[in-house]
Design an enzyme around this catalytic site. Sequence first.
Site, PDB file in Angstrom:
ATOM      1  N   LYS A  14      -0.575  -1.472  -4.504  1.00  0.00           N
ATOM      2  CA  LYS A  14      -0.638  -2.836  -4.903  1.00  0.00           C
ATOM      3  C   LYS A  14      -1.948  -3.639  -4.159  1.00  0.00           C
ATOM      4  O   LYS A  14      -2.549  -4.355  -4.998  1.00  0.00           O
ATOM      5  CB  LYS A  14       0.442  -3.509  -4.042  1.00  0.00           C
ATOM      6  N   ARG A  90       9.781  -9.916  -1.610  1.00  0.00           N
ATOM      7  CA  ARG A  90      10.195  -8.500  -1.499  1.00  0.00           C
ATOM      8  C   ARG A  90      11.846  -8.513  -1.448  1.00  0.00           C
ATOM      9  O   ARG A  90      12.410  -7.571  -0.818  1.00  0.00           O
ATOM     10  CB  ARG A  90       9.784  -8.146   0.022  1.00  0.00           C
ATOM     11  N   ARG A 135      -2.373   2.436  10.795  1.00  0.00           N
ATOM     12  CA  ARG A 135      -1.506   1.239  11.183  1.00  0.00           C
ATOM     13  C   ARG A 135      -0.452   1.586  11.946  1.00  0.00           C
ATOM     14  O   ARG A 135      -0.043   2.694  12.113  1.00  0.00           O
ATOM     15  CB  ARG A 135      -0.894   0.880   9.711  1.00  0.00           C
ATOM     16  N   ARG A 146      10.380   1.957   5.636  1.00  0.00           N
ATOM     17  CA  ARG A 146       9.974   1.284   4.922  1.00  0.00           C
ATOM     18  C   ARG A 146      10.416   1.379   3.544  1.00  0.00           C
ATOM     19  O   ARG A 146      10.576   0.535   2.643  1.00  0.00           O
ATOM     20  CB  ARG A 146       8.225   0.936   4.975  1.00  0.00           C
TER      21      ARG A 146
HETATM   22  P1  ADP Z   1       3.437  -1.740   2.584  1.00  0.00           P
HETATM   23  O1  ADP Z   1       2.395  -0.822   2.412  1.00  0.00           O
HETATM   24  O2  ADP Z   1       4.819  -1.048   3.288  1.00  0.00           O
HETATM   25  O3  ADP Z   1       3.937  -2.575   1.393  1.00  0.00           O
HETATM   26  P2  ADP Z   1       2.547  -4.439   3.776  1.00  0.00           P
HETATM   27  O4  ADP Z   1       1.337  -4.343   4.223  1.00  0.00           O
HETATM   28  O5  ADP Z   1       2.659  -5.213   2.425  1.00  0.00           O
HETATM   29  O6  ADP Z   1       3.043  -2.974   3.491  1.00  0.00           O
HETATM   30  O7  ADP Z   1       3.845  -4.902   4.755  1.00  0.00           O
HETATM   31  C1  ADP Z   1       3.734  -4.459   5.966  1.00  0.00           C
HETATM   32  C2  ADP Z   1       4.788  -4.866   6.581  1.00  0.00           C
HETATM   33  O8  ADP Z   1       4.850  -6.419   6.624  1.00  0.00           O
HETATM   34  C3  ADP Z   1       6.096  -4.695   5.959  1.00  0.00           C
HETATM   35  O9  ADP Z   1       6.611  -3.342   6.478  1.00  0.00           O
HETATM   36  C4  ADP Z   1       7.260  -5.802   6.557  1.00  0.00           C
HETATM   37  O10 ADP Z   1       7.588  -5.568   7.878  1.00  0.00           O
HETATM   38  C5  ADP Z   1       6.343  -6.927   6.537  1.00  0.00           C
HETATM   39  N1  ADP Z   1       6.235  -7.820   5.428  1.00  0.00           N
HETATM   40  C6  ADP Z   1       5.173  -7.929   4.392  1.00  0.00           C
HETATM   41  N2  ADP Z   1       5.516  -8.877   3.420  1.00  0.00           N
HETATM   42  C7  ADP Z   1       6.701  -8.904   3.723  1.00  0.00           C
HETATM   43  C8  ADP Z   1       7.629  -9.952   3.023  1.00  0.00           C
HETATM   44  N3  ADP Z   1       7.568 -10.284   1.939  1.00  0.00           N
HETATM   45  N4  ADP Z   1       8.977  -9.918   3.679  1.00  0.00           N
HETATM   46  C9  ADP Z   1       9.247  -9.467   4.556  1.00  0.00           C
HETATM   47  N5  ADP Z   1       8.528  -8.477   5.394  1.00  0.00           N
HETATM   48  C10 ADP Z   1       7.202  -8.509   4.952  1.00  0.00           C
END
Ligand code: ADP
Length: 191
Positions: A14, A90, A135, A146
């Site tokens: 994404k 999400r 990370r 996750r």
């Molecule tokens: P991923 O690669 O898991 O999609 P992101 O960088 O988008 O990772 O997000 C990292 C973390 O930030 C998630 O695992 C969550 O804890 C938090 N996070 C990001 N976006 C949201 C959201 N819309 N709602 C709740 N938590 C979020």
Amino acid sequence: MFTIVLLGAPGAGKGTQAKLIAEKFHFAHISTGDLFRNNIKNSTSLGLEAKSYIDRGALCPDSLTINMLFDHLQKLPRDFQGCILDGVPRTIEQANMLSGIGYPHQLPINLVVNLVVDQDEISKRMIKRAEIEHRSDDTPEVIKQRLANYFAQTKPLEDYYAAKGILSNVDGMGTVDEIFARLADVIEKQR
Ligand code: ADP
């Protein structure tokens, strides 16, 4: 403003694709993961709260996330043609909040693109990214958590947006360029 949501599992690509779309279509790229990580880096109180969830692979609370999103939207320059949401909504609750249900603001969504990548490939990409980015939420246990959250809380958004008639599935397998060409095609047809 034309607003696109990019859906897909963690590791589906994404972030990479959202960045390319933002450049091509002059959209703002909004990643809640990046917004949280910036807050953590700058030791804000929001960052401190978010870190306790992120480091164990949990989703952050819906209202914390959506308030942060609207706060960011308000500060955006007005000259963008639209925005691409990467990692938000999400949960169904977040999607409802964006449409003003139980929330005082609204961000109408025009198009939802779901990047479809098979499970084996996702595991491979996440392991590779962990080696490159280090990370704090990329340890094997947290990655597992996750993915579990994604299936339980985020994947239901596919049906939610399909029922609204705005979901497009795009094959997320192949090279970055191949996937981008498919996405750009879908966006150009809908815009
Ligand atoms: P991923 O690669 O898991 O999609 P992101 O960088 O988008 O990772 O997000 C990292 C973390 O930030 C998630 O695992 C969550 O804890 C938090 N996070 C990001 N976006 C949201 C959201 N819309 N709602 C709740 N938590 C979020």
